[in-house]
Design a protein around this motif. Structure first.
Motif, PDB file in Angstrom:
ATOM      1  N   MET A 219      56.259 -38.628  46.840  1.00 33.27           N
ATOM      2  CA  MET A 219      55.204 -39.379  46.173  1.00 33.27           C
ATOM      3  C   MET A 219      53.828 -38.810  46.509  1.00 33.27           C
ATOM      4  SD  MET A 219      54.566 -41.976  44.241  1.00 33.27           S
ATOM      5  CE  MET A 219      53.264 -43.072  43.850  1.00 33.27           C
ATOM      6  N   ALA A 220      53.625 -38.334  47.752  1.00 30.26           N
ATOM      7  CA  ALA A 220      52.321 -37.838  48.171  1.00 30.26           C
ATOM      8  C   ALA A 220      51.884 -36.614  47.368  1.00 30.26           C
ATOM      9  CB  ALA A 220      52.336 -37.511  49.658  1.00 30.26           C
ATOM     10  N   HIS A 221      52.852 -35.802  46.902  1.00 29.17           N
ATOM     11  CA  HIS A 221      52.517 -34.581  46.164  1.00 29.17           C
ATOM     12  C   HIS A 221      52.340 -34.827  44.674  1.00 29.17           C
ATOM     13  CE1 HIS A 221      53.062 -31.592  49.394  1.00 29.17           C
ATOM     14  NE2 HIS A 221      53.799 -32.559  49.909  1.00 29.17           N
ATOM     15  N   GLU A 222      52.687 -36.025  44.206  1.00 30.96           N
ATOM     16  CA  GLU A 222      52.574 -36.328  42.787  1.00 30.96           C
ATOM     17  C   GLU A 222      51.105 -36.339  42.379  1.00 30.96           C
ATOM     18  OE1 GLU A 222      54.026 -39.939  39.996  1.00 30.96           O
ATOM     19  OE2 GLU A 222      55.373 -39.304  41.605  1.00 30.96           O
ATOM     20  N   ASN A 223      50.780 -35.587  41.326  1.00 31.85           N
ATOM     21  CA  ASN A 223      49.399 -35.483  40.834  1.00 31.85           C
ATOM     22  C   ASN A 223      48.434 -34.982  41.907  1.00 31.85           C
ATOM     23  OD1 ASN A 223      50.047 -36.701  38.232  1.00 31.85           O
ATOM     24  ND2 ASN A 223      50.248 -38.600  39.381  1.00 31.85           N
ATOM     25  N   LEU A 224      48.923 -34.163  42.823  1.00 29.56           N
ATOM     26  CA  LEU A 224      48.091 -33.733  43.951  1.00 29.56           C
ATOM     27  C   LEU A 224      46.876 -32.935  43.483  1.00 29.56           C
ATOM     28  CD1 LEU A 224      47.540 -33.670  46.939  1.00 29.56           C
ATOM     29  CD2 LEU A 224      49.008 -31.658  47.123  1.00 29.56           C
ATOM     30  N   ASP A 225      47.060 -32.032  42.529  1.00 26.52           N
ATOM     31  CA  ASP A 225      45.923 -31.239  42.079  1.00 26.52           C
ATOM     32  C   ASP A 225      44.822 -32.132  41.502  1.00 26.52           C
ATOM     33  OD1 ASP A 225      47.127 -28.892  42.893  1.00 26.52           O
ATOM     34  OD2 ASP A 225      47.802 -28.320  40.890  1.00 26.52           O
ATOM     35  N   GLU A 226      45.198 -33.081  40.670  1.00 28.48           N
ATOM     36  CA  GLU A 226      44.211 -33.989  40.077  1.00 28.48           C
ATOM     37  C   GLU A 226      43.524 -34.825  41.157  1.00 28.48           C
ATOM     38  OE1 GLU A 226      47.312 -33.568  39.009  1.00 28.48           O
ATOM     39  OE2 GLU A 226      47.220 -33.090  36.872  1.00 28.48           O
ATOM     40  N   ARG A 227      44.309 -35.317  42.113  1.00 23.12           N
ATOM     41  CA  ARG A 227      43.741 -36.130  43.185  1.00 23.12           C
ATOM     42  C   ARG A 227      42.816 -35.287  44.064  1.00 23.12           C
ATOM     43  NH1 ARG A 227      48.727 -37.521  45.765  1.00 23.12           N
ATOM     44  NH2 ARG A 227      47.510 -38.416  47.448  1.00 23.12           N
ATOM     45  N   LEU A 228      43.191 -34.033  44.306  1.00 23.33           N
ATOM     46  CA  LEU A 228      42.363 -33.128  45.103  1.00 23.33           C
ATOM     47  C   LEU A 228      41.042 -32.838  44.372  1.00 23.33           C
ATOM     48  CD1 LEU A 228      41.834 -31.220  47.463  1.00 23.33           C
ATOM     49  CD2 LEU A 228      43.321 -29.531  46.345  1.00 23.33           C
TER      50      LEU A 228
ATOM     51  N   VAL B  67      48.661 -35.767  52.809  1.00 21.43           N
ATOM     52  CA  VAL B  67      49.464 -34.547  52.857  1.00 21.43           C
ATOM     53  C   VAL B  67      48.936 -33.683  53.994  1.00 21.43           C
ATOM     54  CG1 VAL B  67      50.077 -34.547  50.385  1.00 21.43           C
ATOM     55  CG2 VAL B  67      48.010 -33.364  51.158  1.00 21.43           C
ATOM     56  N   SER B  68      49.641 -32.623  54.321  1.00 19.70           N
ATOM     57  CA  SER B  68      49.220 -31.771  55.430  1.00 19.70           C
ATOM     58  C   SER B  68      48.002 -30.933  55.045  1.00 19.70           C
ATOM     59  CB  SER B  68      50.364 -30.840  55.841  1.00 19.70           C
ATOM     60  OG  SER B  68      50.557 -29.838  54.854  1.00 19.70           O
ATOM     61  N   VAL B  69      47.306 -30.462  56.069  1.00 19.93           N
ATOM     62  CA  VAL B  69      46.160 -29.582  55.860  1.00 19.93           C
ATOM     63  C   VAL B  69      46.610 -28.315  55.147  1.00 19.93           C
ATOM     64  CG1 VAL B  69      44.410 -28.189  57.030  1.00 19.93           C
ATOM     65  CG2 VAL B  69      44.890 -30.495  57.843  1.00 19.93           C
ATOM     66  N   THR B  70      47.768 -27.796  55.513  1.00 22.89           N
ATOM     67  CA  THR B  70      48.302 -26.589  54.876  1.00 22.89           C
ATOM     68  C   THR B  70      48.548 -26.820  53.390  1.00 22.89           C
ATOM     69  OG1 THR B  70      49.332 -25.933  56.956  1.00 22.89           O
ATOM     70  CG2 THR B  70      50.162 -24.888  54.952  1.00 22.89           C
ATOM     71  N   THR B  71      49.076 -27.973  53.042  1.00 21.42           N
ATOM     72  CA  THR B  71      49.324 -28.286  51.631  1.00 21.42           C
ATOM     73  C   THR B  71      48.014 -28.336  50.865  1.00 21.42           C
ATOM     74  OG1 THR B  71      51.350 -29.483  52.155  1.00 21.42           O
ATOM     75  CG2 THR B  71      50.300 -29.996  50.044  1.00 21.42           C
ATOM     76  N   VAL B  72      47.002 -29.001  51.417  1.00 22.50           N
ATOM     77  CA  VAL B  72      45.682 -29.066  50.768  1.00 22.50           C
ATOM     78  C   VAL B  72      45.124 -27.660  50.618  1.00 22.50           C
ATOM     79  CG1 VAL B  72      43.284 -29.805  51.045  1.00 22.50           C
ATOM     80  CG2 VAL B  72      45.140 -31.410  51.502  1.00 22.50           C
ATOM     81  N   SER B  73      45.193 -26.879  51.678  1.00 25.20           N
ATOM     82  CA  SER B  73      44.663 -25.518  51.661  1.00 25.20           C
ATOM     83  C   SER B  73      45.356 -24.673  50.588  1.00 25.20           C
ATOM     84  CB  SER B  73      44.831 -24.872  53.032  1.00 25.20           C
ATOM     85  OG  SER B  73      44.359 -23.543  53.011  1.00 25.20           O
ATOM     86  N   ASN B  74      46.677 -24.769  50.507  1.00 27.42           N
ATOM     87  CA  ASN B  74      47.427 -23.995  49.515  1.00 27.42           C
ATOM     88  C   ASN B  74      47.084 -24.420  48.093  1.00 27.42           C
ATOM     89  OD1 ASN B  74      48.704 -22.502  51.490  1.00 27.42           O
ATOM     90  ND2 ASN B  74      50.531 -23.793  51.524  1.00 27.42           N
TER      91      ASN B  74
END
Length: 152
Positions: free
Chosen positions: A1-10, A31-38
């Motif tokens: 669920m945390a990764h759903e629509n992550l780009d839009e939320r970011l 989400v993790s810092v690595t996930t945000v960074s990627n």
């Protein structure tokens, strides 16, 4: 669920605060810092996020006049004129358009004399067939960006 629509939320989080740290973004987005960074790296590589810049209040710096400049350009000269507009430091935006005019440009000037000088210099181009300039009386919205819809 945390990764759903992550780009839009970011993107929405960056619109709120473009200077937010990766750690803060990861906490906010769960989400993790690595996930945000990627994801951020991918958005930058795809040209979705094109940089991080302050929003400047030019009026506070003495640029009190905003002008909307409409230009009708001889067809083959369009790219030369748009290149020239892009190189002008006080032209904030320039668009190739359909309709009565080929180009619409928006500029910021210190006063009407400065605006007049800049426009006369621009209009000295033989390839500009017609122009129409409007002075903005009141700025309703400027540099506006909008949040992306996030489906739940």
């Amino acid at each position: 669920m945390a990764h759903e629509n992550l780009d839009e939320r970011l993107i929405n989080a960056l619109l709120e605060n473009g200077r937010e740290s990766l750690r803060s973004l990861s906490d906010e987005l769960d989400v993790s810092v690595t996930t945000v960074s990627n994801h951020l790296h991918d958005l930058e590589a795809e040209g979705v996020v094109n940089g991080y810049t302050p929003l400047i209040n030019y009026e506070a710096l003495g640029y009190d006049v905003t002008a909307v400049i409409n230009l009708k350009v001889e067809g083959s000269a369009l790219s030369d004129i748009t290149d020239r507009l892009e190189a002008e430091p006080q032209i904030m935006s320039a668009y190739e358009t359909t309709g009565d005019f080929d180009v619409i440009a928006i500029g910021k000037f210190e006063d009407t004399d400065h605006m007049n000088d800049q426009i006369k210099t621009l209009l000295s181009e033989a390839d500009i067939e017609e122009s129409n300039t409007s002075v903005v009386l009141n700025t309703v919205a400027e540099n506006k960006q909008f949040e992306l819809p996030v489906e739940i």
